[in-house]
Design an enzyme around this catalytic site. Structure first.
Site, mmCIF file in Angstrom:
data_model
loop_
_atom_site.group_PDB
_atom_site.id
_atom_site.type_symbol
_atom_site.label_atom_id
_atom_site.label_comp_id
_atom_site.label_asym_id
_atom_site.label_seq_id
_atom_site.Cartn_x
_atom_site.Cartn_y
_atom_site.Cartn_z
ATOM 1 N N ASN A 22 -4.077 9.567 -6.921
ATOM 2 C CA ASN A 22 -2.874 10.408 -6.920
ATOM 3 C C ASN A 22 -1.598 9.583 -6.792
ATOM 4 O O ASN A 22 -0.507 10.154 -6.689
ATOM 5 C CB ASN A 22 -2.936 11.411 -5.766
ATOM 6 C CG ASN A 22 -3.991 12.481 -5.999
ATOM 7 O OD1 ASN A 22 -3.909 13.234 -6.972
ATOM 8 N ND2 ASN A 22 -5.001 12.556 -5.141
ATOM 9 N N ASP B 173 -0.210 5.102 0.778
ATOM 10 C CA ASP B 173 -0.477 6.097 1.827
ATOM 11 C C ASP B 173 -0.412 5.457 3.216
ATOM 12 O O ASP B 173 -1.197 4.559 3.528
ATOM 13 C CB ASP B 173 -1.883 6.697 1.643
ATOM 14 C CG ASP B 173 -2.016 7.488 0.341
ATOM 15 O OD1 ASP B 173 -1.084 8.229 0.017
ATOM 16 O OD2 ASP B 173 -3.067 7.374 -0.318
ATOM 17 N N ASP C 60 0.872 -1.162 0.000
ATOM 18 C CA ASP C 60 0.000 0.000 0.000
ATOM 19 C C ASP C 60 0.923 1.230 0.000
ATOM 20 O O ASP C 60 2.108 1.130 0.335
ATOM 21 C CB ASP C 60 -0.879 -0.026 1.257
ATOM 22 C CG ASP C 60 -1.704 1.227 1.409
ATOM 23 O OD1 ASP C 60 -2.326 1.658 0.416
ATOM 24 O OD2 ASP C 60 -1.716 1.805 2.521
HETATM 25 C C1 BG6 Z 1 -6.006 5.777 0.024
HETATM 26 C C2 BG6 Z 1 -6.021 6.609 1.273
HETATM 27 O O1 BG6 Z 1 -4.714 5.321 -0.224
HETATM 28 O O2 BG6 Z 1 -6.431 6.565 -1.098
HETATM 29 C C3 BG6 Z 1 -7.390 7.241 1.480
HETATM 30 O O3 BG6 Z 1 -5.713 5.769 2.372
HETATM 31 C C4 BG6 Z 1 -7.767 8.042 0.242
HETATM 32 O O4 BG6 Z 1 -7.326 8.089 2.608
HETATM 33 C C5 BG6 Z 1 -7.735 7.115 -0.966
HETATM 34 O O5 BG6 Z 1 -9.077 8.590 0.386
HETATM 35 C C6 BG6 Z 1 -8.113 7.833 -2.260
HETATM 36 O O6 BG6 Z 1 -7.127 8.784 -2.545
HETATM 37 P P1 BG6 Z 1 -7.236 9.889 -3.681
HETATM 38 O O7 BG6 Z 1 -5.827 10.435 -3.741
HETATM 39 O O8 BG6 Z 1 -7.643 9.186 -4.944
HETATM 40 O O9 BG6 Z 1 -8.237 10.893 -3.240
HETATM 41 MG MG MG Z 2 -2.814 3.181 3.501
#
Ligand code: BG6
Ligand code: MG
Length: 218
Positions: free
Chosen positions: A120, A13, A11
């Protein structure tokens, strides 16, 4: 739990990147602007969860309902706040232990994939200099269903040509642990046992990740 794993699915984040705090800060700013209560307990439920599902969880506390177009605007606003923060990140914002873990996988000739629910993810990979360590990136844009559905981990394993049963997944979110378990992976939870109870093994953070232990035993 030692086994001859063929791949490690990370993973992003909260496991490799210090970006869970950036998601929290961005949601907090949006919630404050809307006058919606938001705290660490609610935030824990957002980890690993897609942007729109996260917004729905936050709006549970709102005293009004929002239509689909308003929700799209709110999600885009949060994403703008989030991107403002992550454009400032550099390889120094990898979490402690993350780079060593990636290098250990490479030394052991294991395939490495990212399994992230974030759209992202490609930008973070670039900002953090992760590309040289990754054989494949599975992110939300490639999967029909986000975590806790198993899709992202199945895609990550397929991307490196390894059955999920031969892959070790590393996750900091309850939704992600469930996704990886349901995909058939063995899962290391990064965080606390109470939240990540479904994981096969728990470590407090990536500084105590010991690849040799998982692949050959203590
Ligand atoms: C996950 C995070 O990796 O990505 C979440 O743990 C987040 O908190 C999710 O909402 C979606 O991310 P993004 O960047 O597409 O808004
Ligand atoms: Mg995570």
């Amino acid at each position: 739990m030692s086994r001859r794993f063929k791949a490690v699915l990370f993973d992003l984040d909260g496991v490799l990147a210090d970006s869970a705090t950036a998601h929290y800060a961005a949601w907090r700013r949006l919630a404050d602007e809307l006058g919606i209560p938001f705290d660490e307990t609610i935030n824990e439920r957002l980890k690993g969860v897609s942007r729109m599902d996260s917004l729905d969880i936050i709006l549970e506390q709102a005293g009004q309902s929002y239509d689909a177009a308003e929700k799209d605007r709110l999600a885009a606003r949060k994403n703008g706040y989030y991107r403002d923060i992550i454009t400032t990140l550099s390889p120094e914002d990898l979490l402690p232990g993350a780079l060593d873990a990636l290098k250990a996988c490479r030394t052991a000739s294991l395939k490495v994939a990212l399994a992230s629910a974030s759209r992202n993810a490609p930008m973070l990979v670039e900002r953090l200099g992760l590309a040289p360590y990754l054989n494949f990136i599975a992110d939300a844009s490639k999967a029909a269903r986000s975590k806790p559905a198993p899709d992202i981990f199945q895609i990550a394993a397929a991307g490196v040509g390894v059955p999920p049963e031969d892959a070790l997944a590393i996750e900091d979110a309850a939704a992600g642990v469930k996704a990886a378990k349901d995909a058939g992976c063995t899962v290391i939870g990064v965080g606390d046992r109470e939240t990540l109870w479904e994981a096969d093994h728990i470590i407090a953070d990536m500084t105590v990740f010991r690849l040799e232990y998982y692949i050959t035993g203590p």
